[in-house]
Design a protein around this motif. Structure first.
Motif: not given
Ligand code: SAH
Ligand code: MG
Length: 195
Positions: A20, A46-47, A51, A69, A74, A97-99, A113, A115, A124
């Motif tokens: 996080i 999102t995890a 955040s 996410e 998660r 998948d964000a992609v 944001f 992450d 991204f």
């Molecule tokens: N933003 C959160 C932490 C995120 S940790 C906070 O601060 O509370 C990173 C997260 O991104 C992980 O849960 C992982 O599963 C996700 N992730 C990584 N690559 C991803 C992708 N290509 N598509 C969707 N989620 C992804």
């Protein structure tokens, strides 16, 4: 919002080594959000929702956060957390998948944001630039990745991630329409203003 629940969510995430946002990074993001007063935020990664829940405090009246996410467990935990804290009306989780998801979105955001997967940061960024409003801010967490990104050390296992993070930094610092600051808070935070 229920601050006591938020603190519990944070402690549980730390115990379970979920990466996080770190306190000093959050402090900086809070300042940015106070200044921007966003109507709409996009989060990639999102995890368990920590955040996104923190950021939701800074939204304009009626504002919304979209967050992406891909890990099922998660996502389920994030949904429960968002519900518990009482901000479910402000946060939408996109599952997958964000992609794949990013190209299907067509919204305008005041803040993005980033992450998630470090090897995908240039992609991204491209998607963020397509949807960010003028004077909007794109923030990228973990941009210094334990110091690897700014060092000339290239032999570690995370070579692809490092190469892509360097490409991200190059793009946001060389693009004349973007003004960028890289801060050594947490694992590194890039703050880019879109001119
Ligand atoms: N933003 C959160 C932490 C995120 S940790 C906070 O601060 O509370 C990173 C997260 O991104 C992980 O849960 C992982 O599963 C996700 N992730 C990584 N690559 C991803 C992708 N290509 N598509 C969707 N989620 C992804
Ligand atoms: Mg992070």
């Amino acid at each position: 919002m229920n601050k006591k629940e938020l603190e519990k969510i944070k402690q549980k995430a730390l115990e379970e080594h979920i990466p996080i946002i770190m306190d000093d990074t959050l402090e900086v993001v809070d300042k940015v959000l106070t200044e921007v007063k966003p109507k709409r935020i996009l989060e990639i990664g999102t995890a368990v929702g920590y955040s996104a829940i923190c950021f939701s405090e800074y939204l304009q009246e009626g504002g919304k956060i979209d967050t992406i996410e891909r890990e099922k467990d998660r996502i389920e935990e994030a949904k429960r957390n968002i519900e518990k804290v009482g901000v479910a009306d402000k946060i939408t989780i996109y599952e997958g998948d964000a992609v794949e998801i990013l190209p299907t979105l067509n919204n305008q955001y005041d803040v993005v944001f980033i992450d998630a997967a470090k090897g995908k940061y240039p992609f991204f960024l491209k998607e963020a630039l397509r949807m960010i409003n003028k004077n909007g801010m794109i923030l990228a967490d973990n941009i210094l990745y334990k110091g690897y990104v700014m060092s000339d050390y290239n032999k570690h296992k995370q070579r692809t991630a490092v190469r892509n993070l360097r490409e991200y930094v190059k793009e946001v610092t060389e693009n004349p329409n973007i003004e960028t600051e890289i801060l050594e808070v947490g694992d590194g935070l890039a703050i880019s203003k879109i001119l």
